[in-house]
Design a protein around this motif. Structure first.
Motif, PDB file in Angstrom:
ATOM      1  N   GLU A   1       0.835  -1.205   0.000  1.00 57.02           N
ATOM      2  CA  GLU A   1       0.000   0.000   0.000  1.00 57.02           C
ATOM      3  C   GLU A   1       0.872   1.258   0.000  1.00 57.02           C
ATOM      4  OE1 GLU A   1      -3.393   2.333  -0.150  1.00 57.02           O
ATOM      5  OE2 GLU A   1      -3.211   0.172  -0.466  1.00 57.02           O
ATOM      6  N   GLN A   2       1.980   1.229   0.740  1.00 51.29           N
ATOM      7  CA  GLN A   2       2.897   2.379   0.741  1.00 51.29           C
ATOM      8  C   GLN A   2       3.476   2.593  -0.655  1.00 51.29           C
ATOM      9  OE1 GLN A   2       5.492   1.018   3.888  1.00 51.29           O
ATOM     10  NE2 GLN A   2       4.619   2.449   5.365  1.00 51.29           N
ATOM     11  N   LEU A   3       3.857   1.513  -1.331  1.00 50.70           N
ATOM     12  CA  LEU A   3       4.387   1.625  -2.691  1.00 50.70           C
ATOM     13  C   LEU A   3       3.334   2.179  -3.644  1.00 50.70           C
ATOM     14  CD1 LEU A   3       6.406  -1.709  -3.071  1.00 50.70           C
ATOM     15  CD2 LEU A   3       7.305   0.595  -2.758  1.00 50.70           C
ATOM     16  N   ARG A   4       2.088   1.689  -3.517  1.00 44.37           N
ATOM     17  CA  ARG A   4       0.997   2.140  -4.373  1.00 44.37           C
ATOM     18  C   ARG A   4       0.745   3.639  -4.166  1.00 44.37           C
ATOM     19  NH1 ARG A   4      -1.823  -2.235  -4.092  1.00 44.37           N
ATOM     20  NH2 ARG A   4      -2.769  -1.856  -2.088  1.00 44.37           N
ATOM     21  N   ARG A   5       0.736   4.078  -2.904  1.00 45.62           N
ATOM     22  CA  ARG A   5       0.506   5.498  -2.611  1.00 45.62           C
ATOM     23  C   ARG A   5       1.655   6.371  -3.128  1.00 45.62           C
ATOM     24  NH1 ARG A   5      -2.912   6.686   2.592  1.00 45.62           N
ATOM     25  NH2 ARG A   5      -4.371   4.965   2.501  1.00 45.62           N
ATOM     26  N   ALA A   6       2.895   5.879  -3.005  1.00 47.97           N
ATOM     27  CA  ALA A   6       4.048   6.641  -3.502  1.00 47.97           C
ATOM     28  C   ALA A   6       3.981   6.784  -5.015  1.00 47.97           C
ATOM     29  CB  ALA A   6       5.344   5.952  -3.095  1.00 47.97           C
ATOM     30  N   GLU A   7       3.584   5.713  -5.698  1.00 49.18           N
ATOM     31  CA  GLU A   7       3.470   5.735  -7.162  1.00 49.18           C
ATOM     32  C   GLU A   7       2.376   6.714  -7.589  1.00 49.18           C
ATOM     33  OE1 GLU A   7       5.137   4.793 -10.582  1.00 49.18           O
ATOM     34  OE2 GLU A   7       5.752   3.855  -8.717  1.00 49.18           O
ATOM     35  N   LYS A   8       1.259   6.699  -6.863  1.00 48.76           N
ATOM     36  CA  LYS A   8       0.141   7.590  -7.168  1.00 48.76           C
ATOM     37  C   LYS A   8       0.549   9.054  -6.959  1.00 48.76           C
ATOM     38  CE  LYS A   8      -4.789   7.814  -6.062  1.00 48.76           C
ATOM     39  NZ  LYS A   8      -5.827   7.316  -5.160  1.00 48.76           N
ATOM     40  N   LYS A   9       1.281   9.316  -5.878  1.00 49.23           N
ATOM     41  CA  LYS A   9       1.740  10.672  -5.586  1.00 49.23           C
ATOM     42  C   LYS A   9       2.715  11.143  -6.661  1.00 49.23           C
ATOM     43  CE  LYS A   9       3.909  13.334  -1.893  1.00 49.23           C
ATOM     44  NZ  LYS A   9       4.543  13.279  -0.586  1.00 49.23           N
ATOM     45  N   LYS A  10       3.589  10.261  -7.078  1.00 50.52           N
ATOM     46  CA  LYS A  10       4.572  10.589  -8.116  1.00 50.52           C
ATOM     47  C   LYS A  10       3.859  10.915  -9.430  1.00 50.52           C
ATOM     48  CE  LYS A  10       8.752   8.579 -10.114  1.00 50.52           C
ATOM     49  NZ  LYS A  10       9.595   7.386 -10.158  1.00 50.52           N
ATOM     50  N   ALA A  11       2.853  10.113  -9.779  1.00 52.44           N
ATOM     51  CA  ALA A  11       2.100  10.326 -11.019  1.00 52.44           C
ATOM     52  C   ALA A  11       1.341  11.651 -10.976  1.00 52.44           C
ATOM     53  CB  ALA A  11       1.140   9.176 -11.270  1.00 52.44           C
ATOM     54  N   SER A  12       0.738  11.972  -9.839  1.00 57.39           N
ATOM     55  CA  SER A  12      -0.021  13.222  -9.738  1.00 57.39           C
ATOM     56  C   SER A  12       0.918  14.423  -9.763  1.00 57.39           C
ATOM     57  CB  SER A  12      -0.880  13.239  -8.479  1.00 57.39           C
ATOM     58  OG  SER A  12      -0.087  13.320  -7.326  1.00 57.39           O
ATOM     59  N   ALA A  13       2.119  14.285  -9.220  1.00 58.10           N
ATOM     60  CA  ALA A  13       3.086  15.379  -9.245  1.00 58.10           C
ATOM     61  C   ALA A  13       3.543  15.644 -10.676  1.00 58.10           C
ATOM     62  CB  ALA A  13       4.279  15.050  -8.370  1.00 58.10           C
ATOM     63  N   LYS A  14       3.738  14.580 -11.448  1.00 56.87           N
ATOM     64  CA  LYS A  14       4.150  14.746 -12.844  1.00 56.87           C
ATOM     65  C   LYS A  14       3.031  15.382 -13.661  1.00 56.87           C
ATOM     66  CE  LYS A  14       7.759  11.401 -13.736  1.00 56.87           C
ATOM     67  NZ  LYS A  14       8.162  10.237 -14.493  1.00 56.87           N
ATOM     68  N   ALA A  15       1.797  14.977 -13.406  1.00 57.59           N
ATOM     69  CA  ALA A  15       0.654  15.491 -14.167  1.00 57.59           C
ATOM     70  C   ALA A  15       0.406  16.965 -13.843  1.00 57.59           C
ATOM     71  CB  ALA A  15      -0.588  14.667 -13.873  1.00 57.59           C
ATOM     72  N   GLY A  16       0.750  17.373 -12.629  1.00 58.13           N
ATOM     73  CA  GLY A  16       0.460  18.724 -12.181  1.00 58.13           C
ATOM     74  C   GLY A  16       1.329  19.797 -12.797  1.00 58.13           C
ATOM     75  N   ARG A  17       2.532  19.445 -13.169  1.00 53.16           N
ATOM     76  CA  ARG A  17       3.414  20.481 -13.715  1.00 53.16           C
ATOM     77  C   ARG A  17       3.442  20.412 -15.233  1.00 53.16           C
ATOM     78  NH1 ARG A  17       8.160  17.072 -11.568  1.00 53.16           N
ATOM     79  NH2 ARG A  17       8.936  16.099 -13.441  1.00 53.16           N
ATOM     80  N   GLY A  18       3.869  21.496 -15.849  1.00 54.51           N
ATOM     81  CA  GLY A  18       3.918  21.580 -17.306  1.00 54.51           C
ATOM     82  C   GLY A  18       5.064  20.759 -17.869  1.00 54.51           C
ATOM     83  N   PRO A  19       5.259  20.873 -19.179  1.00 53.57           N
ATOM     84  CA  PRO A  19       6.322  20.106 -19.811  1.00 53.57           C
ATOM     85  C   PRO A  19       7.700  20.554 -19.313  1.00 53.57           C
ATOM     86  CG  PRO A  19       5.364  21.657 -21.357  1.00 53.57           C
ATOM     87  CD  PRO A  19       4.525  21.684 -20.120  1.00 53.57           C
ATOM     88  N   VAL A  20       8.617  19.614 -19.255  1.00 56.66           N
ATOM     89  CA  VAL A  20       9.971  19.917 -18.804  1.00 56.66           C
ATOM     90  C   VAL A  20      10.708  20.629 -19.933  1.00 56.66           C
ATOM     91  CG1 VAL A  20      12.144  18.921 -17.997  1.00 56.66           C
ATOM     92  CG2 VAL A  20       9.966  17.892 -17.320  1.00 56.66           C
ATOM     93  N   ARG A  21      11.400  21.694 -19.589  1.00 59.25           N
ATOM     94  CA  ARG A  21      12.146  22.459 -20.591  1.00 59.25           C
ATOM     95  C   ARG A  21      13.638  22.268 -20.343  1.00 59.25           C
ATOM     96  NH1 ARG A  21       9.516  27.680 -22.459  1.00 59.25           N
ATOM     97  NH2 ARG A  21       7.331  27.251 -22.221  1.00 59.25           N
ATOM     98  N   LYS A  22      14.361  22.064 -21.427  1.00 60.50           N
ATOM     99  CA  LYS A  22      15.814  21.967 -21.371  1.00 60.50           C
ATOM    100  C   LYS A  22      16.378  22.992 -22.334  1.00 60.50           C
ATOM    101  CE  LYS A  22      16.260  18.384 -18.646  1.00 60.50           C
ATOM    102  NZ  LYS A  22      17.057  18.363 -17.436  1.00 60.50           N
TER     103      LYS A  22
END
Length: 131
Positions: free
Chosen positions: A72-93
């Protein structure tokens, strides 16, 4: 900090509520019971009590194995990681180099740009005029 959520995991024997709603390790409701009964069940079945919903009346706790808690901890960490990625715009280099760049340096930078494009990053390249 009262707004900070505690990490998902066993609460041990520190349960501030007298009456709890308990769910067994298979997800079946065992109903409302006194804190002492829940602790006795936890000891008998060699399980851990985990707080699921504190806002419910009475608070909901679940008996879980160590493996279930870890999953469950792994599942929650994965979900948090996915939502953090979805929340920000495209990565610029951004990459900048001179027009008099050496051939092997140019090839290295070209490979780096190709890797960034594969990762779907937005790439900005600036070429400065040599002196």
């Amino acid at each position: 900090d009262p707004k900070r959520k505690a990490a998902f995991g066993s609460v041990g024997r520190r349960i501030p509520y007298r009456i709890l709603h308990v769910i067994n390790e298979n997800g079946e409701s065992l109903g409302n019971m006194h804190r002492a009964e829940a602790l006795k069940l936890m000891d008998q079945h060699n399980l851990k009590l985990v707080l699921l919903r504190e806002s419910a009346e009475p608070p909901v706790y679940r008996l879980m194995t160590g493996k279930q808690i870890h999953e469950e901890q792994l599942r929650r960490a994965e979900k948090k990681k996915a939502s953090a990625k979805a929340g920000r715009g495209p990565v610029r280099k951004e990459l900048s180099f001179s027009s008099s760049i050496a051939r092997n340096d140019l090839e290295t930078k070209t490979k780096q740009i190709a890797q960034w494009i594969e990762k779907r990053y937005h790439v900005k390249v600036t070429v400065r005029q040599a002196k």
